[in-house]
Design a protein around this motif. Structure first.
Motif, PDB file in Angstrom:
ATOM      1  N   UNK A 108       0.858  -1.184   0.000  1.00 49.32           N
ATOM      2  CA  UNK A 108       0.000   0.000   0.000  1.00 49.32           C
ATOM      3  C   UNK A 108       0.889   1.226   0.000  1.00 49.32           C
ATOM      4  N   UNK A 109       0.599   2.173  -0.866  1.00 48.56           N
ATOM      5  CA  UNK A 109       1.360   3.413  -0.939  1.00 48.56           C
ATOM      6  C   UNK A 109       1.127   4.210   0.345  1.00 48.56           C
ATOM      7  N   UNK A 110       2.183   4.623   1.037  1.00 46.31           N
ATOM      8  CA  UNK A 110       2.018   5.375   2.280  1.00 46.31           C
ATOM      9  C   UNK A 110       1.490   6.795   2.051  1.00 46.31           C
ATOM     10  N   UNK A 111       1.563   7.288   0.824  1.00 47.35           N
ATOM     11  CA  UNK A 111       1.128   8.654   0.534  1.00 47.35           C
ATOM     12  C   UNK A 111      -0.323   8.720   0.089  1.00 47.35           C
ATOM     13  N   UNK A 112      -0.719   7.817  -0.848  1.00 55.41           N
ATOM     14  CA  UNK A 112      -2.078   7.906  -1.389  1.00 55.41           C
ATOM     15  C   UNK A 112      -2.967   6.727  -0.987  1.00 55.41           C
TER      16      UNK A 112
END
Length: 126
Positions: A108-112
């Motif tokens: 999972x992308x930590x930003x989006x």
């Protein structure tokens, strides 16, 4: 890889450091196939595994690695020369293809917060 055709039960890998032969040749590219029940039985019956259960990892890997560099015969004794980082990589790779069925890890992308999959790699290769 060269002329060997990869099947849906075989997976290519690249060792982080590589197996170094006594002549100095380094083998990093390899192919591992899925393990079978016959492989499990072979490992349990192997003389060296009976002496030390930890040796069973090398016996199993020697059964399922069909090619390492230009080596088509991979033995437990040959694998004794692996660097510990490469051994850890192969153990994780083995577990990933035999238990999870592929070499991709969900992330999972930590930003989006988007979910996607990336190919498993301990070698730092992309």
């Amino acid at each position: 890889m060269d002329s060997h055709e990869i099947t849906d039960t075989e997976f290519e890998f690249i060792l982080p450091r590589g197996l170094v032969e006594t002549e100095g040749m380094v083998h990093r590219l390899g192919v591992m196939r899925l393990a079978t029940a016959k492989d499990e039985i072979y490992v349990q019956k192997h003389r060296r595994t009976k002496e030390s259960s930890a040796y069973g990892v090398l016996v199993m890997l020697s059964q399922v690695i069909t090619r390492l560099g230009n080596l088509s015969l991979v033995t437990p004794e040959l694998l004794e020369g692996l660097f510990t980082r490469d051994l850890a990589y192969l153990r994780e790779f083995y577990n990933r293809i035999n238990q999870d069925g592929d070499v991709y890890i969900p992330v999972e992308c930590p930003h989006c917060n988007s979910n996607f999959q990336v190919e498993f790699s301990l070698s730092g290769e992309s």
